[in-house]
Design an enzyme around this catalytic site. Structure first.
Site, short mmCIF file in Angstrom:
data_model
loop_
_atom_site.label_atom_id
_atom_site.label_comp_id
_atom_site.label_asym_id
_atom_site.label_seq_id
_atom_site.Cartn_x
_atom_site.Cartn_y
_atom_site.Cartn_z
CE1 TYR A 1 -5.77 -3.07 8.10
CE2 TYR A 1 -6.56 -0.81 7.97
CZ TYR A 1 -5.57 -1.72 8.29
OH TYR A 1 -4.39 -1.26 8.83
CG HIS A 2 -10.35 1.54 7.44
ND1 HIS A 2 -10.52 1.37 6.09
CD2 HIS A 2 -9.10 2.05 7.61
CE1 HIS A 2 -9.43 1.78 5.46
NE2 HIS A 2 -8.56 2.19 6.35
CG ASP B 1 -6.58 12.21 10.82
OD1 ASP B 1 -6.74 11.11 10.26
OD2 ASP B 1 -6.27 12.33 12.02
CG HIS C 1 -7.20 7.26 10.83
ND1 HIS C 1 -6.33 7.54 9.80
CD2 HIS C 1 -7.65 6.01 10.60
CE1 HIS C 1 -6.26 6.51 8.99
NE2 HIS C 1 -7.04 5.57 9.45
CE1 TYR D 1 -3.72 2.40 0.59
CE2 TYR D 1 -2.77 2.91 2.73
CZ TYR D 1 -3.69 3.17 1.74
OH TYR D 1 -4.59 4.18 1.90
CE LYS E 1 -9.53 13.14 13.56
NZ LYS E 1 -8.11 13.03 13.94
#
Length: 670
Positions: free
Chosen positions: A179-180, A548, A550, A25, A544
């Site tokens: 995945y996340h 981003d 996350h 990746y 934030k």
């Protein structure tokens, strides 16, 4: 018992199965720099490409948008237009390539650019192989790169599925991505059920959309693939994959009457867990990555079709080409030096494995029934149920690491160490993006806009808007727009005007309180004493800035602050520095905490400090959390940041106590 989904074609392997696709990746700085990296990795034995896009590209902004400041080229490659995509794949023959593009909200657009470049190379779309992730639903829960409300997002997903089925039969139109979810705290049962609920929502929408005929629907289900995570508990993770195989087969047969077994195969790619990589003793991450990979390659009946591995130093910063090569070599050693591919399924008939698989399947079916009663995955997103579940699961995980119930070598166990020689090179063991890359990208973008036929661009955007308003498939108009020079931001803006934008639930307010957890007791006592001393509650803003998405760290800080007795202002992701300063002023907060994991911490946190000073709020201390190298930490301190926290600072109680001390110190100096 798990059904055999692995390919057994002997192609170049005498007596062996074919190995999975080897991917890395990657993408950074610019299309040209990423192109060089791709060609280098392919020359070293990588067999497929996995493209990482930067956050402006993922969220539909051009590189010169205000929200893109500091984000260009940081976590992936910036792609603003056809010229960028052309440079990204220069001298890479797309008819021979299997390309995975990790893109969601703008997946239709990036696929359109890919098709346009392929046609420039003389390659017909019908021979292209690869996938776009195109799972916008999980973006509301974890990664945060959504743009539009869930309804229009589902329409975009189904448009890509329907278009590729007819025009790109070798292309996987979506990687339903668990995945996340694991990165956001999902347990194995939640990863199974939430991902499968999303896949059900996609298939229901495809069926109801009518773009694919009932006769072709079964065949279309065979193009749906998944992208999963594998953590360190590799026996449980391997059993999770076998459960995925069985449950997907069950859903396709019982819910959709897909009779052909080949269409019911669970096809998936994987990146192993990055959340579990540690800043402390980072050399240990090599062993973690290997063990996590075994979870998805040991079990032939549930073996991954493609594997990409993180690098050992991703908890520190951006991996260098050598670091990526090290992870690639790990895959190659397992595939080519061991005898793994010479045997059938070594777990078939195992009492222990079968018991664990059945346990996971039973629990996942129950969660799926609950989500179905709510109206499906989309409804469970809109009510905040799924997000709240993930926030709570992640809170439980963090508290278990703090208490030592989950041992992490080098973090809460066996912490004694000698300095790592891997970190003592001049670059500190990581790669940094040249700050000039953003300015160069913007200059090229401006030149692109000036050189194109703007009348043709306007016609293409008008056609795109009509397609969106009329409910037509968005792909043909998107491909036309790509070919005449429309930019990523222009494509997204046209759809924003039609569909609107969306802010997903944060999951924080509804998360179950940990107020009774003994780990937080010292923090609660500290907060209570400060409240008695000051005569009013402590109020903190968790922000934030930038793109981003996350949000795990911000959510955990917000929950810990709330459960320690502080008043918390947390409005979710994607805020400008101006918005954060306004929220700080309106909320009369005593401290601002910023969470930034995209590498843009220096410009964004510095700007927040500058704007607080300009607004007469310079007395409010600012703390910052993220993956922050030591040199950047010094720069942030010089810009006015009071304290900095990186992944090694996992003790939430200690951070809460620090926050109280910082507030009290500011009050004493006032």
């Amino acid at each position: 018992m798990a059904k055999n989904t692995a390919s057994t074609t002997n192609s170049g392997f005498s007596g062996k199965d074919r190995p999975w696709l080897f991917r890395t990746y990657s993408g950074h700085s610019s299309a040209t720099a990423s192109n060089e990296l791709y060609k280098t990795n392919l020359a070293r034995g990588q067999t497929g490409l996995s493209v990482a896009f930067d956050l402006p590209t993922q969220t539909g902004y051009d590189s010169d948008h205000i929200l893109a400041r500091g984000e260009v080229g940081k976590v992936g490659v910036p792609i603003c237009h056809l010229g960028d995509m052309r440079a990204l794949f220069d001298e890479i023959p797309l008819e021979k390539m299997n390309t995975s593009m990790t893109i969601n909200a703008t997946s239709a657009w990036l696929l359109a650019l890919y098709v346009a470049v392929a046609e420039e190379q003389g390659t017909s779309p019908e021979v292209l192989q690869g996938t776009v992730q195109n799972d916008i639903i999980k973006e509301y829960l974890s990664r945060g790169t959504y743009i539009f409300p869930p309804g229009p997002s589902m329409k975009l997903i189904t448009d890509v599925v329907s278009y590729t089925y007819k025009e790109m039969p070798k292309w996987n139109p979506t990687n339903v991505c668990s995945y996340h979810l694991q990165e956001a705290g999902a347990t194995p049962v939640q990863e199974l059920s939430f991902a499968l609920a999303t896949a059900i929502s996609v298939l229901d929408a495809v069926k109801e959309g009518g773009q694919i005929s009932p006769d072709d629907f079964s065949s279309a289900t065979g193009r749906i693939s998944f992208f999963v995570n594998a953590g360190i508990r590799f026996i449980t993770e391997m059993c999770k994959m076998r459960a995925f195989v069985d449950l997907w087969d069950e859903i396709l047969l019982e819910r959709y009457d897909v009779q052909e077994e080949k269409y019911r195969r669970f096809r998936y790619g994987v990146q192993v867990n990055s959340l579990g990589l540690t800043e402390q003793q980072p050399e240990n991450n090599v062993y973690r990555i290997l063990l996590e990979m075994l979870a998805v390659v040991l079990s032939k009946n549930a073996r991954a079709r493609a594997v990409q591995l993180p690098a050992w130093n991703e908890a520190l910063g951006l991996p260098r080409p050598w670091d990526q090569q090290w992870s690639l070599r790990l895959q190659q050693i397992v595939a080519f030096e061991t005898d793994l591919l010479e045997y059938g399924d070594i777990f078939e008939g195992s009492v222990e494995i079968d018991r664990k698989v059945e346990e996971l399947k039973t629990a996942a079916r129950e969660e799926l029934r609950l989500i179905e009663k709510m109206g499906g995955a989309v409804a469970a997103v809109e009510t905040g149920y799924l997000k709240e579940c993930l926030v709570q699961s992640n809170t439980n995980r963090v508290q278990a690491v703090i208490s030592g119930d989950i041992p992490v070598v080098g973090v809460n166990k066996f912490t004694e160490t000698t300095p790592s020689p891997l970190l003592q090179e001049g670059d500190g063991g990581i790669m940094t993006v040249d700050p000039a890359a953003e300015a160069e990208q913007i200059a090229q973008l401006i030149a692109w806009r000036e050189a194109r036929d703007n009348a043709a661009v306007k016609r293409a955007l008008d056609e795109l808007s009509r397609a969106a308003k009329n409910g037509d498939n968005i792909m043909p108009a998107s491909i036309k727009a790509a070919k005449v020079g429309v930019t990523t931001g222009e494509w997204s803006e046209a759809l924003r005007k039609c569909y609107g934008e969306y802010r997903a639930p944060t999951g924080v307010s509804g998360a179950a309180s940990n107020a009774g957890h003994e780990n937080l007791e010292p923090a609660r006592e500290k907060v209570a004493a400060a409240v008695r001393k000051l005569g009013h509650p402590l109020k903190v803003l968790i922000g934030k800035p930038g793109l981003d998405g996350h949000s795990n760290g911000a959510e955990q800080i917000a929950v810990a602050a709330r459960d320690s007795g502080m008043d918390v202002v947390y409005e979710g992701i994607r805020l400008t520095p101006d918005q954060i300063v306004t929220a700080a002023k309106n909320g009369s907060v005593h401290l601002v905490g910023l969470s930034i994991l995209s590498g843009s911490h220096v410009p964004l946190a510095s700007e927040v400090c500058q704007k607080l000073n300009a607004a007469g709020l310079g007395h409010i201390p600012v703390i910052v959390g993220g993956i922050i190298p030591p040199d950047d930490a010094l720069e942030l301190k010089s810009a006015g940041v009071t304290a900095i926290y990186t992944p090694k600072d996992f003790d939430m109680t200690g951070i809460m106590i620090d926050m109280v001390d910082i507030i009290l110190e500011e009050k004493a100096d006032a």
